[in-house]
Design a protein around this motif. Structure first.
Motif, PDB file in Angstrom:
ATOM      1  N   SER A 174      -6.592 -33.129 -35.190  1.00 30.80           N
ATOM      2  CA  SER A 174      -6.814 -34.529 -34.844  1.00 30.80           C
ATOM      3  C   SER A 174      -7.104 -35.356 -36.092  1.00 30.80           C
ATOM      4  CB  SER A 174      -7.980 -34.666 -33.881  1.00 30.80           C
ATOM      5  OG  SER A 174      -7.905 -33.728 -32.888  1.00 30.80           O
ATOM      6  N   TYR A 175      -7.915 -34.804 -37.000  1.00 32.80           N
ATOM      7  CA  TYR A 175      -8.192 -35.526 -38.242  1.00 32.80           C
ATOM      8  C   TYR A 175      -6.906 -35.751 -39.033  1.00 32.80           C
ATOM      9  CZ  TYR A 175     -13.259 -35.786 -38.202  1.00 32.80           C
ATOM     10  OH  TYR A 175     -14.537 -36.119 -37.904  1.00 32.80           O
ATOM     11  N   VAL A 192     -13.007 -18.909 -29.246  1.00 34.12           N
ATOM     12  CA  VAL A 192     -13.179 -20.224 -28.628  1.00 34.12           C
ATOM     13  C   VAL A 192     -13.586 -21.259 -29.675  1.00 34.12           C
ATOM     14  CG1 VAL A 192     -14.437 -21.477 -26.871  1.00 34.12           C
ATOM     15  CG2 VAL A 192     -13.757 -19.152 -26.454  1.00 34.12           C
ATOM     16  N   ILE A 193     -14.527 -20.878 -30.548  1.00 35.45           N
ATOM     17  CA  ILE A 193     -14.944 -21.805 -31.600  1.00 35.45           C
ATOM     18  C   ILE A 193     -13.756 -22.116 -32.505  1.00 35.45           C
ATOM     19  CG2 ILE A 193     -16.524 -22.146 -33.529  1.00 35.45           C
ATOM     20  CD1 ILE A 193     -17.992 -22.030 -30.954  1.00 35.45           C
ATOM     21  N   ALA A 213      -8.353 -27.681 -33.131  1.00 37.10           N
ATOM     22  CA  ALA A 213      -8.022 -28.944 -32.454  1.00 37.10           C
ATOM     23  C   ALA A 213      -8.594 -30.122 -33.233  1.00 37.10           C
ATOM     24  CB  ALA A 213      -8.557 -28.929 -31.028  1.00 37.10           C
ATOM     25  N   LEU A 214      -9.841 -29.977 -33.714  1.00 38.73           N
ATOM     26  CA  LEU A 214     -10.487 -31.071 -34.438  1.00 38.73           C
ATOM     27  C   LEU A 214      -9.790 -31.325 -35.776  1.00 38.73           C
ATOM     28  CD1 LEU A 214     -12.787 -32.778 -33.531  1.00 38.73           C
ATOM     29  CD2 LEU A 214     -14.371 -31.305 -34.745  1.00 38.73           C
ATOM     30  N   VAL A 217      -5.931 -17.560 -46.456  1.00 37.90           N
ATOM     31  CA  VAL A 217      -6.626 -18.092 -47.638  1.00 37.90           C
ATOM     32  C   VAL A 217      -5.613 -18.693 -48.609  1.00 37.90           C
ATOM     33  CG1 VAL A 217      -7.939 -17.435 -49.674  1.00 37.90           C
ATOM     34  CG2 VAL A 217      -8.620 -16.599 -47.454  1.00 37.90           C
ATOM     35  N   VAL A 227      -3.867 -35.961 -37.876  1.00 41.56           N
ATOM     36  CA  VAL A 227      -3.062 -36.990 -37.202  1.00 41.56           C
ATOM     37  C   VAL A 227      -3.624 -38.370 -37.507  1.00 41.56           C
ATOM     38  CG1 VAL A 227      -2.492 -37.914 -34.930  1.00 41.56           C
ATOM     39  CG2 VAL A 227      -2.224 -35.493 -35.366  1.00 41.56           C
ATOM     40  N   GLN A 282     -16.543  -6.989 -29.673  1.00 46.53           N
ATOM     41  CA  GLN A 282     -15.664  -7.667 -28.713  1.00 46.53           C
ATOM     42  C   GLN A 282     -16.304  -8.945 -28.210  1.00 46.53           C
ATOM     43  OE1 GLN A 282     -14.125  -5.052 -25.730  1.00 46.53           O
ATOM     44  NE2 GLN A 282     -14.001  -3.319 -27.121  1.00 46.53           N
ATOM     45  N   ALA A 283     -17.622  -8.882 -27.919  1.00 47.04           N
ATOM     46  CA  ALA A 283     -18.320 -10.082 -27.452  1.00 47.04           C
ATOM     47  C   ALA A 283     -18.356 -11.146 -28.553  1.00 47.04           C
ATOM     48  CB  ALA A 283     -19.736  -9.717 -27.009  1.00 47.04           C
ATOM     49  N   LEU A 339     -14.945 -12.780 -28.862  1.00 51.10           N
ATOM     50  CA  LEU A 339     -14.696 -13.695 -27.741  1.00 51.10           C
ATOM     51  C   LEU A 339     -15.261 -15.073 -28.067  1.00 51.10           C
ATOM     52  CD1 LEU A 339     -13.722 -14.151 -24.912  1.00 51.10           C
ATOM     53  CD2 LEU A 339     -15.823 -13.190 -24.044  1.00 51.10           C
ATOM     54  N   THR A 340     -16.475 -15.091 -28.631  1.00 49.50           N
ATOM     55  CA  THR A 340     -17.074 -16.364 -29.037  1.00 49.50           C
ATOM     56  C   THR A 340     -16.271 -16.996 -30.167  1.00 49.50           C
ATOM     57  OG1 THR A 340     -19.204 -15.435 -28.464  1.00 49.50           O
ATOM     58  CG2 THR A 340     -19.229 -17.429 -29.767  1.00 49.50           C
ATOM     59  N   VAL A 344      -5.822 -12.519 -43.123  1.00 52.70           N
ATOM     60  CA  VAL A 344      -6.870 -13.278 -43.821  1.00 52.70           C
ATOM     61  C   VAL A 344      -6.336 -13.756 -45.171  1.00 52.70           C
ATOM     62  CG1 VAL A 344      -9.107 -13.112 -44.944  1.00 52.70           C
ATOM     63  CG2 VAL A 344      -8.787 -12.112 -42.700  1.00 52.70           C
ATOM     64  N   LEU A 392     -10.618 -22.193 -31.743  1.00 51.28           N
ATOM     65  CA  LEU A 392      -9.721 -23.137 -31.070  1.00 51.28           C
ATOM     66  C   LEU A 392     -10.257 -24.559 -31.200  1.00 51.28           C
ATOM     67  CD1 LEU A 392      -7.706 -22.849 -28.051  1.00 51.28           C
ATOM     68  CD2 LEU A 392      -9.534 -24.479 -27.811  1.00 51.28           C
ATOM     69  N   ALA A 393     -11.582 -24.720 -30.992  1.00 52.85           N
ATOM     70  CA  ALA A 393     -12.183 -26.055 -31.090  1.00 52.85           C
ATOM     71  C   ALA A 393     -12.007 -26.614 -32.497  1.00 52.85           C
ATOM     72  CB  ALA A 393     -13.662 -25.980 -30.719  1.00 52.85           C
TER      73      ALA A 393
END
Lengths: 233, 131
Positions: B109-110, B98-99, B105-106, B25, B112, B90-91, B94-95, B21, B101-102
């Motif tokens: 892309s900005y 995924v968030i 990626a975004l 930062v 680039v 853990q649950a 897991l969420t 962390v 990663l999204a």
């Protein structure tokens, strides 16, 4: 200079805040009331051997539906940002990409089928073993990534990707509504028979929903990978 | 408190998460390159996930999956619950993965897009956006 001092202060302050956690302050002796309820109820109520899956797909199923929506929004954003027109490539001839090595091409031919099969295995067994729709979807997307690397000129069929993604998303909501009509509430897995705990066909609609999530995540991540290639029209 | 006693109290998962962390930062605040900022965010997310996971681990217990390993017979649900770790972090993680990663990626892309538009990949070239 001023900036460096501020950065140092921010990092040092955060380190101070994290110190109790690093010394194990947050670690309980036993799970709290909520976690204990999940651990005892999930196998009894839903017949789900994997409690984490039961939480993700049914107890907190609404969160997961939102999470899938966030992933969809990010995919759409990446796809919209990285088109040839927006990247300023316009109608220019796409530059020839270097061909993949023979090792990569051969390995891709051997591995693609195995990877897709492994991904499907992971999301079909999400209620029994560590794994599930998100993990399985990522494995499927790696198969498509290998394909994109081995054949740089190839293009993914957006029609198929969009169809898989929207159909599995709609079916996910449909399974949720089935729970609302046949059982106690939206996304209740008891809409389908629970079966015997530990067998492949068990836990009601949990494996169905997680398989749909797996297909959707696989299609979305493949879309992101394809968009990141930067030659979308 | 002696140094040895201090070291023995450190929770290795949470400590390594905390280090990640801090690295993240620092990367976000001190590095001007947009791509490095995106990767630093990703490193920070990994650290946060480790710290959250560490709060769910209970010494001597095993993964929250009901099988023959935790419940001699797969029917003794109450006894098995006493041998499993906390599934909630853990649950949540897991969420979060995924968030994360999204978001990464975004972000990339900005970065680039900004560079393709001729703005350069250093955040210093966007001084106009400064408040």
């Amino acid at each position: 200079m001023m900036r460096r001092v501020l950065v140092f202060l921010a990092v040092a302050g955060l380190a101070w805040a994290l110190l109790p956690l690093a010394l194990g302050a947050g670690v309980p002796e036993a799970p709290g009331a909520l976690a204990t309820a999940y651990l005892t109820d999930a196998p009894e109520d839903f017949g789900a051997a994997n409690v984490v899956t039961a939480i993700v797909v049914s107890y907190r199923g609404f969160d997961t539906l939102g999470e899938v929506a966030v992933l969809f929004a990010a995919t759409a954003g990446v796809g919209a940002l990285l088109t040839r027109k927006r990247l300023g490539l316009g109608d220019a001839e796409p530059e020839a990409k270097p061909a993949a090595t023979e090792i990569l091409v051969t390995a891709t031919g051997l591995l693609t089928g195995l990877l897709v099969m492994f991904g499907v295995y992971i999301f079909l067994h999400g209620h029994l073993t560590p794994g599930g729709g998100f993990q399985g979807g990522v494995v499927i997307a790696t198969a498509l990534l290998l394909g994109l690397l081995a054949r740089p000129e190839s293009k993914l069929s957006h029609g198929i990707l969009a169809a898989v993604e929207s159909l599995s998303g709609a079916a996910y909501v449909g399974m949720g509504l089935l729970g609302a009509f046949l059982a106690w509430g939206f996304l209740d897995p008891r809409a389908l028979p629970l079966g015997r705990i530990g067998s492949l066909v068990s836990a009601g609609s949990i494996p169905v929903i997680y398989s749909l999530i797996g297909l959707k995540v696989g299609a979305e991540l493949s879309g992101i990978l394809d968009a990141l290639k930067g030659d979308r029209e | 408190m002696s140094i040895l006693e201090f070291v023995s109290r450190i929770n290795p998962v949470a400590a390594s998460g905390a280090v990640l962390v801090l690295v993240g930062v620092w990367g976000v605040l001190a590095r001007p390159n947009l791509f490095k900022i995106a990767i630093a965010t990703s490193v920070m997310e990994t650290g946060v996930n480790l710290v959250i996971l560490s709060t769910g681990y209970i010494r001597g217990r095993t993964a929250p999956i009901l099988d023959s390993a935790v419940a001699g017979t797969a029917t003794d649900a109450a006894g098995a619950a006493a041998r499993m770790t906390d599934p909630v972090p853990q649950a949540l993680v897991l969420t979060a993965i995924v968030i994360g990663l999204a978001v990464t990626a975004l972000q990339l892309s900005y970065a680039v897009r900004l560079r393709a538009a001729g703005g350069g990949s250093s955040i210093e070239s966007y001084g106009d956006e400064k408040w």
